[in-house]
Scaffold this motif. Structure first.
Motif, PDB file in Angstrom:
ATOM      1  N   MET A   1      -0.326   8.458   8.628  1.00 50.65           N
ATOM      2  CA  MET A   1       0.526   7.724   7.714  1.00 50.65           C
ATOM      3  C   MET A   1       0.106   6.250   7.699  1.00 50.65           C
ATOM      4  SD  MET A   1       4.622   7.422   7.870  1.00 50.65           S
ATOM      5  CE  MET A   1       5.442   6.192   6.950  1.00 50.65           C
ATOM      6  N   THR A   2      -0.065   5.676   6.519  1.00 50.52           N
ATOM      7  CA  THR A   2      -0.480   4.295   6.383  1.00 50.52           C
ATOM      8  C   THR A   2       0.749   3.401   6.203  1.00 50.52           C
ATOM      9  OG1 THR A   2      -2.505   5.002   5.323  1.00 50.52           O
ATOM     10  CG2 THR A   2      -1.880   2.715   5.051  1.00 50.52           C
ATOM     11  N   THR A   3       0.833   2.359   7.011  1.00 55.73           N
ATOM     12  CA  THR A   3       1.934   1.416   6.901  1.00 55.73           C
ATOM     13  C   THR A   3       1.511   0.278   5.984  1.00 55.73           C
ATOM     14  OG1 THR A   3       2.581   1.921   9.155  1.00 55.73           O
ATOM     15  CG2 THR A   3       3.476  -0.076   8.197  1.00 55.73           C
ATOM     16  N   GLN A   4       2.367  -0.088   5.041  1.00 53.61           N
ATOM     17  CA  GLN A   4       2.050  -1.208   4.162  1.00 53.61           C
ATOM     18  C   GLN A   4       2.154  -2.497   4.955  1.00 53.61           C
ATOM     19  OE1 GLN A   4       4.697  -1.015   0.842  1.00 53.61           O
ATOM     20  NE2 GLN A   4       3.537   0.604  -0.152  1.00 53.61           N
ATOM     21  N   ARG A   5       1.199  -3.378   4.749  1.00 57.94           N
ATOM     22  CA  ARG A   5       1.229  -4.667   5.426  1.00 57.94           C
ATOM     23  C   ARG A   5       2.119  -5.616   4.655  1.00 57.94           C
ATOM     24  NH1 ARG A   5      -4.967  -4.419   5.744  1.00 57.94           N
ATOM     25  NH2 ARG A   5      -4.943  -6.607   5.259  1.00 57.94           N
ATOM     26  N   ARG A   6       2.779  -6.481   5.365  1.00 61.46           N
ATOM     27  CA  ARG A   6       3.709  -7.454   4.791  1.00 61.46           C
ATOM     28  C   ARG A   6       3.107  -8.844   4.814  1.00 61.46           C
ATOM     29  NH1 ARG A   6       6.935  -4.549   1.881  1.00 61.46           N
ATOM     30  NH2 ARG A   6       7.695  -2.767   3.007  1.00 61.46           N
ATOM     31  N   CYS A   7       3.637  -9.710   3.978  1.00 62.86           N
ATOM     32  CA  CYS A   7       3.211 -11.097   3.897  1.00 62.86           C
ATOM     33  C   CYS A   7       3.394 -11.776   5.254  1.00 62.86           C
ATOM     34  CB  CYS A   7       4.031 -11.812   2.818  1.00 62.86           C
ATOM     35  SG  CYS A   7       3.545 -13.537   2.539  1.00 62.86           S
ATOM     36  N   SER A   8       2.425 -12.591   5.646  1.00 65.38           N
ATOM     37  CA  SER A   8       2.467 -13.300   6.929  1.00 65.38           C
ATOM     38  C   SER A   8       3.380 -14.512   6.924  1.00 65.38           C
ATOM     39  CB  SER A   8       1.055 -13.758   7.323  1.00 65.38           C
ATOM     40  OG  SER A   8       0.200 -12.664   7.484  1.00 65.38           O
ATOM     41  N   ARG A   9       3.796 -14.965   5.753  1.00 67.13           N
ATOM     42  CA  ARG A   9       4.659 -16.148   5.675  1.00 67.13           C
ATOM     43  C   ARG A   9       6.022 -15.861   6.288  1.00 67.13           C
ATOM     44  NH1 ARG A   9       3.055 -20.500   2.271  1.00 67.13           N
ATOM     45  NH2 ARG A   9       4.937 -21.342   3.205  1.00 67.13           N
ATOM     46  N   ALA A  10       6.556 -16.849   6.988  1.00 64.60           N
ATOM     47  CA  ALA A  10       7.857 -16.700   7.642  1.00 64.60           C
ATOM     48  C   ALA A  10       8.932 -16.366   6.614  1.00 64.60           C
ATOM     49  CB  ALA A  10       8.213 -17.985   8.380  1.00 64.60           C
ATOM     50  N   ALA A  11       9.802 -15.452   6.959  1.00 69.05           N
ATOM     51  CA  ALA A  11      10.955 -15.039   6.155  1.00 69.05           C
ATOM     52  C   ALA A  11      10.575 -14.341   4.855  1.00 69.05           C
ATOM     53  CB  ALA A  11      11.886 -16.223   5.874  1.00 69.05           C
ATOM     54  N   CYS A  12       9.327 -13.925   4.697  1.00 66.64           N
ATOM     55  CA  CYS A  12       8.909 -13.197   3.502  1.00 66.64           C
ATOM     56  C   CYS A  12       8.636 -11.756   3.903  1.00 66.64           C
ATOM     57  CB  CYS A  12       7.661 -13.812   2.869  1.00 66.64           C
ATOM     58  SG  CYS A  12       7.163 -12.970   1.352  1.00 66.64           S
ATOM     59  N   SER A  13       9.266 -10.839   3.234  1.00 64.03           N
ATOM     60  CA  SER A  13       9.064  -9.423   3.552  1.00 64.03           C
ATOM     61  C   SER A  13       8.368  -8.679   2.418  1.00 64.03           C
ATOM     62  CB  SER A  13      10.407  -8.768   3.876  1.00 64.03           C
ATOM     63  OG  SER A  13      11.262  -8.858   2.752  1.00 64.03           O
ATOM     64  N   ASN A  14       7.780  -9.418   1.474  1.00 61.40           N
ATOM     65  CA  ASN A  14       7.076  -8.783   0.362  1.00 61.40           C
ATOM     66  C   ASN A  14       5.799  -8.112   0.850  1.00 61.40           C
ATOM     67  OD1 ASN A  14       8.968  -9.685  -1.505  1.00 61.40           O
ATOM     68  ND2 ASN A  14       7.858 -11.584  -1.867  1.00 61.40           N
TER      69      ASN A  14
END
Length: 117
Positions: A1-14
């Motif tokens: 299963m591949t996990t989507q990576r999230r934005c590295s910026r603080a407080a961003c979950s996009n």
């Protein structure tokens, strides 16, 4: 299963759609397509943060000019450039010797004379 990576910026979950890499020796930031794997010295960014990125005065940005989207595994020039910058930014390689006939050098990047000259 591949996990989507999230934005590295603080407080961003996009969802991440781009990868940011710095080459400190050249004062350059590269924002390109999402890297195939997470790298310790690069940052995954969502589209909003990839487009709005600013750098310190005197720095240059090499930015992907198209829209960002899901990871495309095709070989394109920008992906190759981003990978080359990541490799050069690691700093674990010996510098290449200056080649005869080159007209200028900036870190690992070189300006070569026109072959017609």
């Amino acid at each position: 299963m591949t996990t989507q990576r999230r934005c590295s910026r603080a407080a961003c979950s996009n969802q991440a759609v781009a990868t940011l890499t710095y080459v400190y020796s050249d004062s350059t930031a590269v924002v390109g397509p999402l890297a195939t794997s997470a790298e310790p010295h690069s940052y995954d960014l969502c589209e909003v943060h990839a487009v709005r990125l600013t750098v310190p005065r005197g720095w240059e940005v090499v930015r992907h000019e198209g829209g960002f989207g899901p990871l495309d595994t095709s070989d394109d020039d920008l992906t190759a450039l981003a990978e080359a910058v990541r490799e050069a930014g690691r700093g674990d390689r010996a510098p290449e010797p200056e080649r005869p006939g080159s007209t200028g050098r900036r870190g690992h990047l070189r300006v070569l004379p026109d072959p017609q000259d």
